[in-house]
Design a protein around this motif. Structure first.
Motif, PDB file in Angstrom:
ATOM      1  N   MET A  42       0.850  -1.177   0.000  1.00 29.85           N
ATOM      2  CA  MET A  42       0.000   0.000   0.000  1.00 29.85           C
ATOM      3  C   MET A  42       0.892   1.236   0.000  1.00 29.85           C
ATOM      4  O   MET A  42       1.914   1.276   0.657  1.00 29.85           O
ATOM      5  N   ASP A  43       0.467   2.234  -0.705  1.00 27.56           N
ATOM      6  CA  ASP A  43       1.205   3.478  -0.787  1.00 27.56           C
ATOM      7  C   ASP A  43       1.323   4.083   0.612  1.00 27.56           C
ATOM      8  O   ASP A  43       0.329   4.247   1.307  1.00 27.56           O
ATOM      9  N   SER A  44       2.531   4.419   1.025  1.00 30.32           N
ATOM     10  CA  SER A  44       2.748   4.944   2.370  1.00 30.32           C
ATOM     11  C   SER A  44       2.066   6.290   2.586  1.00 30.32           C
ATOM     12  O   SER A  44       1.762   6.655   3.710  1.00 30.32           O
ATOM     13  N   MET A  45       1.791   7.017   1.514  1.00 30.92           N
ATOM     14  CA  MET A  45       1.111   8.296   1.626  1.00 30.92           C
ATOM     15  C   MET A  45      -0.276   8.123   2.258  1.00 30.92           C
ATOM     16  O   MET A  45      -0.753   8.992   2.966  1.00 30.92           O
ATOM     17  N   PHE A  46      -0.895   6.988   2.026  1.00 30.43           N
ATOM     18  CA  PHE A  46      -2.260   6.753   2.479  1.00 30.43           C
ATOM     19  C   PHE A  46      -2.344   5.678   3.560  1.00 30.43           C
ATOM     20  O   PHE A  46      -3.388   5.092   3.778  1.00 30.43           O
ATOM     21  N   GLU A  47      -1.253   5.450   4.258  1.00 29.61           N
ATOM     22  CA  GLU A  47      -1.212   4.429   5.308  1.00 29.61           C
ATOM     23  C   GLU A  47      -2.255   4.694   6.401  1.00 29.61           C
ATOM     24  O   GLU A  47      -2.827   3.760   6.946  1.00 29.61           O
ATOM     25  N   ASP A  48      -2.542   5.955   6.704  1.00 26.55           N
ATOM     26  CA  ASP A  48      -3.530   6.294   7.735  1.00 26.55           C
ATOM     27  C   ASP A  48      -4.944   5.870   7.341  1.00 26.55           C
ATOM     28  O   ASP A  48      -5.830   5.815   8.189  1.00 26.55           O
ATOM     29  N   PHE A  49      -5.155   5.597   6.073  1.00 28.62           N
ATOM     30  CA  PHE A  49      -6.488   5.252   5.578  1.00 28.62           C
ATOM     31  C   PHE A  49      -6.598   3.770   5.236  1.00 28.62           C
ATOM     32  O   PHE A  49      -7.497   3.358   4.510  1.00 28.62           O
ATOM     33  N   LYS A  50      -5.707   2.981   5.795  1.00 34.46           N
ATOM     34  CA  LYS A  50      -5.673   1.551   5.517  1.00 34.46           C
ATOM     35  C   LYS A  50      -7.019   0.889   5.787  1.00 34.46           C
ATOM     36  O   LYS A  50      -7.482   0.075   4.990  1.00 34.46           O
ATOM     37  N   THR A  51      -7.685   1.245   6.869  1.00 34.95           N
ATOM     38  CA  THR A  51      -8.977   0.622   7.183  1.00 34.95           C
ATOM     39  C   THR A  51     -10.031   0.967   6.141  1.00 34.95           C
ATOM     40  O   THR A  51     -10.886   0.139   5.835  1.00 34.95           O
ATOM     41  N   ASP A  52      -9.972   2.178   5.588  1.00 30.42           N
ATOM     42  CA  ASP A  52     -10.914   2.553   4.530  1.00 30.42           C
ATOM     43  C   ASP A  52     -10.694   1.712   3.280  1.00 30.42           C
ATOM     44  O   ASP A  52     -11.630   1.399   2.556  1.00 30.42           O
ATOM     45  N   LEU A  53      -9.455   1.351   3.023  1.00 27.52           N
ATOM     46  CA  LEU A  53      -9.097   0.622   1.810  1.00 27.52           C
ATOM     47  C   LEU A  53      -9.208  -0.890   1.964  1.00 27.52           C
ATOM     48  O   LEU A  53      -9.382  -1.600   0.978  1.00 27.52           O
ATOM     49  N   ASP A  54      -9.087  -1.383   3.189  1.00 31.82           N
ATOM     50  CA  ASP A  54      -9.086  -2.833   3.420  1.00 31.82           C
ATOM     51  C   ASP A  54     -10.368  -3.521   2.974  1.00 31.82           C
ATOM     52  O   ASP A  54     -10.341  -4.682   2.600  1.00 31.82           O
ATOM     53  N   SER A  55     -11.479  -2.823   3.006  1.00 32.47           N
ATOM     54  CA  SER A  55     -12.749  -3.447   2.641  1.00 32.47           C
ATOM     55  C   SER A  55     -12.942  -3.559   1.127  1.00 32.47           C
ATOM     56  O   SER A  55     -13.869  -4.217   0.671  1.00 32.47           O
ATOM     57  N   LEU A  56     -12.078  -2.922   0.359  1.00 31.38           N
ATOM     58  CA  LEU A  56     -12.195  -2.950  -1.100  1.00 31.38           C
ATOM     59  C   LEU A  56     -11.520  -4.195  -1.657  1.00 31.38           C
ATOM     60  O   LEU A  56     -10.541  -4.682  -1.103  1.00 31.38           O
ATOM     61  N   ASN A  57     -12.038  -4.677  -2.788  1.00 29.05           N
ATOM     62  CA  ASN A  57     -11.345  -5.800  -3.416  1.00 29.05           C
ATOM     63  C   ASN A  57     -10.050  -5.276  -4.058  1.00 29.05           C
ATOM     64  O   ASN A  57      -9.916  -4.077  -4.306  1.00 29.05           O
ATOM     65  N   PRO A  58      -9.076  -6.139  -4.291  1.00 31.78           N
ATOM     66  CA  PRO A  58      -7.745  -5.696  -4.720  1.00 31.78           C
ATOM     67  C   PRO A  58      -7.705  -4.783  -5.956  1.00 31.78           C
ATOM     68  O   PRO A  58      -7.003  -3.764  -5.922  1.00 31.78           O
ATOM     69  N   PRO A  59      -8.439  -5.068  -7.032  1.00 29.81           N
ATOM     70  CA  PRO A  59      -8.355  -4.151  -8.184  1.00 29.81           C
ATOM     71  C   PRO A  59      -8.908  -2.754  -7.868  1.00 29.81           C
ATOM     72  O   PRO A  59      -8.367  -1.747  -8.327  1.00 29.81           O
TER      73      PRO A  59
END
Length: 58
Positions: A1-18
């Motif tokens: 994951m891009d380190s710029m958006f590491e704080d938003f990991k939980t927002d992104l975790d629910s999305l499928n990989p593509p």
């Protein structure tokens, strides 16, 4: 994951990989080219990436 958006990991975790990958690409461009804050960029990018994915699925 891009380190710029590491704080938003939980927002992104629910999305499928593509969708997650596309959202990160979009968010990075929004921050770099459109002067979005990281928080606003990730919210907009998730929305755009989901629309992109649904358009692919038809």
């Amino acid at each position: 994951m891009d380190s710029m958006f590491e704080d938003f990991k939980t927002d992104l975790d629910s999305l499928n990989p593509p969708v997650r990958k596309k959202a990160l690409e979009i968010a990075e461009q929004l921050v770099l080219n459109e002067n979005y804050t990281e928080k606003k960029a990730i919210a907009e990018a998730i929305k755009q990436a989901e629309e992109w994915f649904y358009d692919l699925e038809g």
